[in-house]
Design a protein around this motif. Structure first.
Motif, mmCIF file in Angstrom:
data_model
loop_
_atom_site.group_PDB
_atom_site.id
_atom_site.type_symbol
_atom_site.label_atom_id
_atom_site.label_comp_id
_atom_site.label_asym_id
_atom_site.label_seq_id
_atom_site.Cartn_x
_atom_site.Cartn_y
_atom_site.Cartn_z
ATOM 1 N N ARG A 197 19.329 -1.387 -26.430
ATOM 2 C CA ARG A 197 19.207 -0.071 -25.785
ATOM 3 C C ARG A 197 18.026 -0.080 -24.825
ATOM 4 N N LEU A 200 19.888 2.599 -19.250
ATOM 5 C CA LEU A 200 21.150 3.254 -19.567
ATOM 6 C C LEU A 200 22.326 2.390 -19.129
ATOM 7 N N LEU A 206 24.526 6.968 -24.119
ATOM 8 C CA LEU A 206 23.392 6.223 -24.672
ATOM 9 C C LEU A 206 23.797 5.000 -25.493
ATOM 10 N N TYR A 207 24.920 5.115 -26.206
ATOM 11 C CA TYR A 207 25.298 4.035 -27.117
ATOM 12 C C TYR A 207 26.460 3.206 -26.587
ATOM 13 N N ARG A 430 17.202 13.295 -28.467
ATOM 14 C CA ARG A 430 18.251 12.678 -27.642
ATOM 15 C C ARG A 430 17.858 12.684 -26.159
ATOM 16 N N GLU A 433 15.180 10.050 -25.599
ATOM 17 C CA GLU A 433 15.699 8.687 -25.437
ATOM 18 C C GLU A 433 16.356 8.520 -24.070
ATOM 19 N N TYR A 434 17.089 9.535 -23.654
ATOM 20 C CA TYR A 434 17.771 9.461 -22.358
ATOM 21 C C TYR A 434 16.761 9.240 -21.239
ATOM 22 N N ARG A 437 15.044 5.800 -21.244
ATOM 23 C CA ARG A 437 15.896 4.708 -20.776
ATOM 24 C C ARG A 437 16.261 4.850 -19.301
#
Lengths: 558, 357
Positions: A197, A200, A206-207, A430, A433-434, A437
């Motif tokens: 990870r 993006l 994300l995943y 969330r 993290e977005y 990345r």
């Protein structure tokens, strides 16, 4: 909060391909040794090979290929930056590994003459050996469960413990409840995977990553804090794979006759995956998007390709193509560069290990994607899983008893409690993290330059402050995720400082510095090692010679 | 709580909320939204699960959902005051699903299977002694045998004639599974014997006070720790003296006690990760789908002197709305598919997230 305490002789962090193999081998050699696996997901299917696999990527089949040829191939693939011995040893043991897997019931494909079906994935030599095994992980898991191995699911490693110089155990977190676990252990084998990870993926999901997204660089960071050296962290490779899905298919399709074409209908590769650099170059030059064409292949071959793609490694491809109305008989498959992965398995990033899977820290060994044996793939994870177990069993014969550092545990526990506190915190984990990345994607992949890399390090400071004080977590799952994002940020730091140090360009778009656009073998045909230090963000870099087969020098001094 | 089917599609008609997919997910993406009937059940029985299976004509699979209660299903079916029916979502519309009657139907129809206590293939090699042969003691004995331990039960005043048929059946079932009953034995005479066992369980509070309090170092003030049920060393008490009385609560406490004993034998902490399904993992929010649940009317129990037969059971079971289900909570799906592969009902479909598809 209570902390779970346990003790074991060998603690394996990560229950994927390498971790399973380590556990099995350790028990083969010494059934009395206590072995425990911490698994972040659920052991039955966990790891990058959640289901099955279509090939054992590197096998030196006698009378067809040999370890010397493999070494040449991998040296060419790594543009020289690879220590010879680990890769050689892996190749040397690969056939024995195949035989072992076959004995366990793993299905390899034979041709009409009863020979293993081999495919050309490397520049030289047909090392890739076809497999048709949708249940590979189930077979491995079953083998481990036959042994007396303690498996603790839903635990991610967050730190290693040391007694003086020696490893004395690890501290982990329950990814559902956020509870801590401490294991005293005389030895630890890190099998926690790479860093999937990073930036993006092009889908923005994300995943939606190429690699198993549970691999968030936990092993790199645990190792770093325990004193290991990371190599190849500047190697930010992106492969052209299925657009939006980022799923593998190059080897499966091209080695069976598929054509990789640019948008002007020029064929870049056909029959062998030997010109990946040309693919990247075509994209850079604006001849993208690339695509794979299978239309010219006989129905029988297309069905074989479909069978493998839709059953082994990522069976979900079947519904992906169906959703998009793509039939290989009439439609081409569009390719797009994936996100960057930092990975010792199909990349060149990871803990620098020697041919004994040793990390240089007494009692600490590493195998699989967390360890850098460049482009070792699944073969390497298996072979080095075994080697790590062999080294550990040897190490344990002489190992002293160890104590865990209670102050260290207390401080990690305090930090956990403060991160779990939600008062006056407003950033959604969330979104956090977005953004992390997205910014990684802005500054760290090629083209790189000093300005961009330093910009990341500025952002990193901001993110770390937010992580401690502003990011809100609602439950244990979110808390574990916060630790994952911390590891993502710190892996990005490692990548930035390594890229700053390597003042040249190498490996095509995996490390292209616009301020040093040329490859400079005189000064940079060597490792850039990242370790704890003072230069940037508690990191520092040094360089190290590349070691050859006949080198007297060793990777790590005893 | 957002419960939708955008990435993980769950068929509300066939999902039995068993939670296997939640356990298999390697990305910890899934959670179980628990139906109100299960939320209030003292033993956490998956009522929705077996009822939906009866409705689907899959009684054998319904029985699988209940086998872990063994002969105690009959006890629960005979004595529980059925808080589940009180919270049943259908209650407000046209009367609760006959959860309790369906349980009785299953307990009666499959009593032979339920009275056979399954011994695991691999035994633990540990021995457990249980003082007292009331419901609580027997429930401890049952769970301990299921966990692979060798079981001895002590009883001071053991009177066959006082026991009901259900209890007699349970005693026979445990004896058949290898439990040793030491009847009419006063522990005061051979306390030293207790040291032979790897764990000692006092099954009743009054035992705790009456039997050799000196030996167990307990007084009337001694509190029993929750959730461990540990008194000291290797001595547990399954009766916490909670105000909630009734067989079903005693059974619940006994099962918890054996969970603690198992953890004790495995050197595992009593509370770590415990109760994931009753606390963090089980999501209390739920969403019902009006399309699930037939238009069948509730019938008065008085009209069924012999309880349900297969046909009426199926009809009444089909009224269940199937409130609980697995769902995607964390948006971490990697579409690797073990959840789908392992779903016993084929009720789960992984759709690729919209951003990727």
């Amino acid at each position: 909060m209570n902390i779970r305490r346990m003790e074991t002789d060998i603690l394996i962090i990560g229950g994927g391909s390498a971790g399973c193999m380590s556990a099995i081998r350790a028990k083969e050699l010494s059934s009395e040794t206590k072995v425990c696996i911490w698994e972040k997901g659920d052991f039955k299917y966990s790891g990058s090979i959640a289901r099955g696999m279509d090939a054992l990527n590197i096998v030196c089949i006698p009378n067809l290929t040999d370890p010397d040829l493999y070494l040449e191939a991998v040296q060419a693939g790594c543009k020289g930056v690879v220590d010879a011995k680990p890769s050689y040893v892996m190749a040397e043991r690969s056939y024995q590994l195949l035989k072992k897997l076959e004995k366990w019931g793993v299905k390899f494909i034979l041709d009409k003459n009863g020979n293993y079906r081999t495919l050309q994935y490397h520049v030289k030599g047909r090392f890739q050996t076809a497999m048709d095994e949708p249940d590979l992980k189930l077979i491995l898991a079953k083998k481990v469960l036959e042994q007396d191995v303690t498996i603790i699911n839903r635990v991610m490693g967050i730190g290693l413990l040391k007694d003086g110089d020696q490893i004395s155990g690890a501290i982990g977190m329950n990814t559902r409840t956020g509870e801590l676990i401490v294991s005293r252990a005389k030895s630890v084998i890190l099998c926690a995977g790479g860093q999937a990870r990073f930036n993006l993926p092009n889908s923005g999901y994300l995943y939606g990553t190429f690699d198993y997204p549970g691999n968030s660089g936990d092993g790199f960071i645990m190792g770093l804090d325990a004193g290991v050296k990371l190599t190849g962290m500047e190697y930010c490779s992106r492969v052209n794979l299925i657009k939006d899905a980022s799923m593998p298919l190059l080897a499966i399709t091209v080695t069976r006759g598929g054509r990789v074409m640019d948008c002007f209908e020029n064929v870049i590769m056909e029959g062998a995956v030997n010109r990946v650099d040309e693919m990247n170059k075509a994209v850079e030059e604006g001849r993208g998007p690339l695509r794979i064409s299978l239309k010219h292949l006989p129905e029988e071959t297309i069905e074989e390709i479909e069978h493998i793609l839709f059953s082994c490694e990522r069976p979900v491809q079947e519904r992906f193509f169906k959703n998009r109305h793509i039939d290989f008989r009439t439609h081409d498959i569009e390719l797009w560069p994936t996100e960057v992965q930092l990975c010792g398995g199909h990349g060149m990033s990871g803990i620098r290990v020697d041919e004994n899977a040793w990390t240089g820290v007494p009692g600490l060994y590493a195998a699989g994607d967390v360890a850098c044996v460049p482009k070792q793939h699944l073969s390497g994870a298996f072979v080095f899983g075994e080697i790590a177990a062999e080294s550990v069993v040897e190490f344990l014969k002489e190992a002293q008893d160890v104590c865990v550092d209670e102050n260290e545990i207390l401080s990690i526990s305090k930090q956990r409690d403060s991160r779990a506190e939600i008062l006056d915190k407003n950033i959604d984990i969330r979104e956090f993290e977005y953004k992390v990345r997205r910014i990684i994607g802005d500054y760290l992949p090629s083209p790189k330059n000093e300005y961009k890399l330093l910009r990341w390090l500025d952002w990193s400071k901001v993110f770390k402050k937010e992580l401690e004080n502003e990011v809100k977590v609602e439950d244990g799952h979110d808390l574990a995720r916060l630790y994952e994002v911390e590891h993502i940020i710190r892996c990005a730091d490692c990548s930035a400082v390594a890229a700053l140090a390597r003042k040249e360009s190498r490996w095509g778009d995996a490390h292209y510095r616009s301020d040093y656009p040329k490859t400079d073998d005189d000064n940079w045909l060597k490792h850039v090692l990242v370790h704890n230090g003072e230069q940037y963000e508690n990191l520092d870099t040094t360089t190290a010679r590349i070691l050859n087969m006949d080198d007297k020098e060793v990777v790590h001094e005893n | 709580m957002r419960i939708d089917d955008s990435s993980i599609r769950v068929n509300r008609h066939t999902c039995i909320a068993c939670g296997i997919c939640v356990d298999r997910c390697i990305m910890d993406n899934l959670r179980l939204s628990v139906a109100p009937c299960r939320q209030v059940c003292p033993v956490g029985m998956n009522c929705q699960g077996y009822i939906r299976l009866i409705a689907m004509d899959k009684e054998v699979q319904a029985l699988d959902q209940l086998l872990s209660f063994g002969p105690f299903l009959g006890v629960i079916a005979a004595t529980c005051n059925a808080p589940c029916e009180n919270v049943c979502v259908r209650k407000k519309r046209d009367g609760a699903v006959h959860i309790f009657e369906l349980e009785r139907y299953m307990a009666k129809k499959y009593s032979d299977k339920l009275n056979t206590v399954e011994i695991p293939q691999v035994l633990s090699g540990k021995s457990v002694v249980i003082v007292g042969t009331g419901i609580s003691g027997l429930a401890c004995g049952f769970r301990a045998i299921q966990s692979g331990h060798s079981v001895t039960l002590y009883s001071r005043s053991f009177d066959e004639n006082e026991k009901t048929d259900v209890i007699k059946d349970i005693i026979t079932a445990l004896e058949n599974a290898g439990a040793a009953f030491l009847k009419h034995t006063d522990l005061k005479d051979d306390l030293a014997d207790l040291k032979k066992y790897d764990a000692v369980i006092l099954s009743q509070l009054k035992d705790k006070l009456l039997i050799a309090s000196d030996y167990f170092e307990i007084t009337s003030d001694t509190e029993i720790d929750s959730p461990s049920h540990l008194l000291r060393d290797n001595i547990f008490c399954s009766d916490t003296g909670s105000s909630k009385k009734g067989s079903v609560y005693e059974i619940a406490e006994s099962f918890e006690t054996i969970e603690s004993v198992n953890r004790f034998f495995n050197n595992e902490p009593f509370d770590w990760g415990r109760g994931f399904y009753t606390q963090d993992g089980a999501v209390k929010a739920y969403k019902t789908d009006p399309r699930v649940g037939s238009e069948e009317q509730r019938i008065a129990i008085e009209d069924l002197p012999d309880g349900f037969d297969k046909e009426t059971a199926k009809k009444q079971a089909s009224r269940c709305f199937g409130c609980g289900r697995a769902f995607e909570k964390n948006q971490t799906c990697w579409y690797c598919l073990p959840c789908e592969l392992e779903c016993p009902q084929g009720a789960l479909d992984v759709a690729i997230p919209y951003l990727v598809k």
